[in-house]
Design a protein around this motif. Structure first.
Motif, PDB file in Angstrom:
ATOM      1  N   SER A   1     -18.260  49.741  43.293  1.00 40.14           N
ATOM      2  CA  SER A   1     -18.088  50.578  42.104  1.00 40.14           C
ATOM      3  C   SER A   1     -18.362  49.738  40.851  1.00 40.14           C
ATOM      4  O   SER A   1     -18.694  48.546  40.946  1.00 40.14           O
ATOM      5  N   GLY A   2     -18.218  50.346  39.688  1.00 40.18           N
ATOM      6  CA  GLY A   2     -18.560  49.673  38.430  1.00 40.18           C
ATOM      7  C   GLY A   2     -17.814  48.354  38.238  1.00 40.18           C
ATOM      8  O   GLY A   2     -18.381  47.378  37.732  1.00 40.18           O
ATOM      9  N   THR A   3     -16.573  48.315  38.667  1.00 42.42           N
ATOM     10  CA  THR A   3     -15.763  47.094  38.514  1.00 42.42           C
ATOM     11  C   THR A   3     -16.453  45.912  39.199  1.00 42.42           C
ATOM     12  O   THR A   3     -16.430  44.789  38.676  1.00 42.42           O
TER      13      THR A   3
ATOM     14  N   PHE B   1     -10.285  49.339  29.282  1.00 43.90           N
ATOM     15  CA  PHE B   1     -11.383  48.694  30.011  1.00 43.90           C
ATOM     16  C   PHE B   1     -11.784  47.369  29.376  1.00 43.90           C
ATOM     17  O   PHE B   1     -12.087  46.405  30.077  1.00 43.90           O
TER      18      PHE B   1
ATOM     19  N   ARG C   1      -9.250  44.899  30.383  1.00 43.78           N
ATOM     20  CA  ARG C   1      -9.510  44.454  31.759  1.00 43.78           C
ATOM     21  C   ARG C   1     -10.596  43.389  31.813  1.00 43.78           C
ATOM     22  O   ARG C   1     -10.516  42.456  32.594  1.00 43.78           O
TER      23      ARG C   1
ATOM     24  N   ASN D   1     -18.821  51.657  25.582  1.00 42.85           N
ATOM     25  CA  ASN D   1     -18.135  52.952  25.467  1.00 42.85           C
ATOM     26  C   ASN D   1     -16.767  52.803  26.134  1.00 42.85           C
ATOM     27  O   ASN D   1     -16.681  52.643  27.351  1.00 42.85           O
TER      28      ASN D   1
ATOM     29  N   THR E   1     -13.951  54.012  27.729  1.00 46.09           N
ATOM     30  CA  THR E   1     -13.644  55.269  28.414  1.00 46.09           C
ATOM     31  C   THR E   1     -12.184  55.690  28.231  1.00 46.09           C
ATOM     32  O   THR E   1     -11.869  56.874  28.295  1.00 46.09           O
TER      33      THR E   1
ATOM     34  N   ASP F   1     -20.820  46.123  29.136  1.00 47.42           N
ATOM     35  CA  ASP F   1     -20.303  47.063  30.140  1.00 47.42           C
ATOM     36  C   ASP F   1     -20.663  48.457  29.637  1.00 47.42           C
ATOM     37  O   ASP F   1     -20.099  48.961  28.665  1.00 47.42           O
TER      38      ASP F   1
ATOM     39  N   VAL G   1     -20.732  51.128  31.737  1.00 47.26           N
ATOM     40  CA  VAL G   1     -20.426  51.932  32.928  1.00 47.26           C
ATOM     41  C   VAL G   1     -20.354  53.418  32.586  1.00 47.26           C
ATOM     42  O   VAL G   1     -20.881  54.255  33.311  1.00 47.26           O
ATOM     43  N   SER G   2     -19.728  53.750  31.445  1.00 49.39           N
ATOM     44  CA  SER G   2     -19.523  55.182  31.179  1.00 49.39           C
ATOM     45  C   SER G   2     -20.503  55.743  30.148  1.00 49.39           C
ATOM     46  O   SER G   2     -20.246  56.778  29.562  1.00 49.39           O
TER      47      SER G   2
ATOM     48  N   LYS H   1     -21.363  58.156  36.754  1.00 47.10           N
ATOM     49  CA  LYS H   1     -21.083  58.667  35.405  1.00 47.10           C
ATOM     50  C   LYS H   1     -22.322  59.412  34.893  1.00 47.10           C
ATOM     51  O   LYS H   1     -22.642  60.475  35.397  1.00 47.10           O
TER      52      LYS H   1
HETATM   53  C1  PLP Z   1     -16.111  51.242  30.714  1.00 43.12           C
HETATM   54  C2  PLP Z   1     -15.770  51.128  32.165  1.00 43.12           C
HETATM   55  N1  PLP Z   1     -15.861  49.930  32.753  1.00 43.12           N
HETATM   56  C3  PLP Z   1     -15.575  49.778  34.062  1.00 43.12           C
HETATM   57  C4  PLP Z   1     -15.160  50.827  34.831  1.00 43.12           C
HETATM   58  C5  PLP Z   1     -14.821  50.638  36.272  1.00 43.12           C
HETATM   59  O1  PLP Z   1     -15.672  51.365  37.085  1.00 43.12           O
HETATM   60  P1  PLP Z   1     -15.240  51.798  38.558  1.00 43.12           P
HETATM   61  O2  PLP Z   1     -14.052  52.671  38.448  1.00 43.12           O
HETATM   62  O3  PLP Z   1     -16.484  52.478  39.053  1.00 43.12           O
HETATM   63  O4  PLP Z   1     -14.949  50.552  39.312  1.00 43.12           O
HETATM   64  C6  PLP Z   1     -15.038  52.104  34.261  1.00 43.12           C
HETATM   65  C7  PLP Z   1     -14.581  53.262  35.036  1.00 43.12           C
HETATM   66  O5  PLP Z   1     -14.247  54.302  34.521  1.00 43.12           O
HETATM   67  C8  PLP Z   1     -15.351  52.249  32.892  1.00 43.12           C
HETATM   68  O6  PLP Z   1     -15.267  53.444  32.302  1.00 43.12           O
END
Ligand code: PLP
Length: 392
Positions: free
Chosen positions: A72-74, A99, A102, A148, A150, A176, A178-179, A202
């Motif tokens: 996944s994105g993480t 995020f 994180r 962005n 999220t 990043d 991802v969203s 997304k």
């Molecule tokens: C900005 C952002 N970074 C990282 C992630 C983590 O992605 P994932 O939940 O696919 O691991 C998300 C997930 O919503 C996100 O919105």
């Protein structure tokens, strides 16, 4: 508000997935996953991989390599950190939501020193604040920006100026996305982004489970000089295998099929059209809610086109609101998380988003608030949305 009858009905109802990821996936993308499993060390897979990467590069706006991880994105964000950051490196991280917070934690997990440039949630740190932080740190290794946020529905809009500030210091610019990638502007090469990360679930409107990471030649040079201590996310190893269009480890074949079809759809529509559609639909959401005094969480200049974060009117319980939306109207939205729990609800304005999704969601949200005792004017909200949507 609920009866066992509505719950039984709800379980059969087709849901609109208005989450800020995962989001609605076109049927042809879902069906593509039913193709037979193939040998991932075969010409058939090499053709698939090459085609998917070729399309991904167009969506990223890059001539550089794009790696696809079965994660996944993480995983993509962690891959960027593991490959770029060495023990003791300083990394500047604008922190304005869960995020970005994180990301700073991940930098520290791998022995980096995270310099957090913070702002209240609902906006983002200014360029001046970030410049000051970059100047204070003698030799920043990288700046990692969540383009962005999220968790708050905030987009950082001064990307080119930020890239110039970062490159002036010799640091790498990591984003990043991802969203947001595929739903808003992000020409990776033109904006000088060294590593850009996105997820399949997304704005690309594929199922969850793949992350995509672009790697600039400057980062590749660095990795040649300083190989990372990594296994699954070892980027040089992925690049080596990519020379013959293979992956070092078993790829998620159904998700590769899905991404193949999802990217084909993105390019068929055209990135410009797709970004415009996201922007029009986001404006329709914001106008609809503002017209009836349900206020978006971020200030007007910070609002995202892909994640609509809205303040709960006082007295509205998050769980009851979202359960009613789901069971009575078949609409899935997210609550807030971390610091934002109970304060906002969040709507994904991603991927397939259209007038149909916007109007059905606005109608259901306003009706649910009405059922919960909030004074609302559904007609006013819908006509404000419609006014914006007429330009689609
Ligand atoms: C900005 C952002 N970074 C990282 C992630 C983590 O992605 P994932 O939940 O696919 O691991 C998300 C997930 O919503 C996100 O919105």
């Amino acid at each position: 508000l609920f009866t066992s009858k509505t719950e039984a009905f709800s379980s059969k109802m087709e849901k609109l997935v208005m989450l800020p990821g995962p989001t609605n996936v076109p049927q042809s993308v879902m069906l593509s996953m039913a193709k037979p499993i193939i040998n991932h060390r075969s010409t058939a897979f090499s053709h698939l991989y090459k085609r998917v990467v070729g399309m991904a590069k167009q969506v990223f706006g890059t001539e550089e390599d794009v790696i696809i991880f079965s994660s996944s994105g993480t995983g993509g964000v962690e891959a960027a950190v593991i490959n770029l950051i060495r023990k003791g490196d300083t990394v500047v991280v604008p922190v304005f939501g869960e995020f970005s917070s994180r990301v700073a934690d991940t930098v520290e997990t791998y022995g980096g020193i995270a310099v957090r440039v913070e702002s209240p949630y609902g906006c983002h740190p200014t360029l001046e604040q970030i410049e000051e932080a970059l100047e204070k740190v003698k030799t920043p290794k990288a700046l990692i920006l969540v383009y962005n946020e999220t968790s708050t529905g905030v987009t950082f809009r001064s990307m080119e100026k930020l890239a110039a500030l970062v490159h002036k210091t010799g640091a790498y610019f990591v984003v990043d996305a991802v969203s947001i990638l595929g739903g808003d502007d992000l020409p990776v090469d033109r904006w000088g982004v060294d590593m850009c990360i996105t997820g399949s679930q997304k704005c690309l409107a594929a199922p969850p489970g793949l992350s995509l990471v672009s790697v600039s030649h400057q980062v590749k040079d660095f990795l040649r000089r300083s190989p990372p201590a990594a296994d699954y996310f070892d980027i040089p190893k992925h690049l080596k295998y990519m020379e013959r269009w293979e992956t070092p480890y078993t790829p998620s074949l159904p998700l590769f099929y899905a991404l193949d079809e999802a990217l084909r759809i993105v390019l068929e529509e055209g990135l410009r059209n797709r970004i415009r559609r996201h922007s029009v639909c986001a404006t329709a959401f914001y106008s609809a809610f503002s017209s009836i005094d349900i206020e978006p969480f971020p200030g007007p200049q910070f609002r995202s086109n892909t994640v609509i974060a809205v303040n709960y009117p006082s007295g509205v319980d998050d769980k009851i609101f979202r359960t009613t939306l789901d069971e009575k109207f078949g609409i899935l939205v997210s609550g807030g998380f971390g610091n934002m729990r109970g304060r906002v609800f969040r709507i994904g304005c991603m991927g397939e988003i259209s007038a149909y999704h916007v109007l059905r969601t606005v109608d259901a949200v306003v009706s649910t608030l009405g059922l919960m005792g909030v004074q609302v004017e559904p007609k006013k909200a819908l006509s404000a949305a419609n006014e914006q949507l007429s330009s689609l």
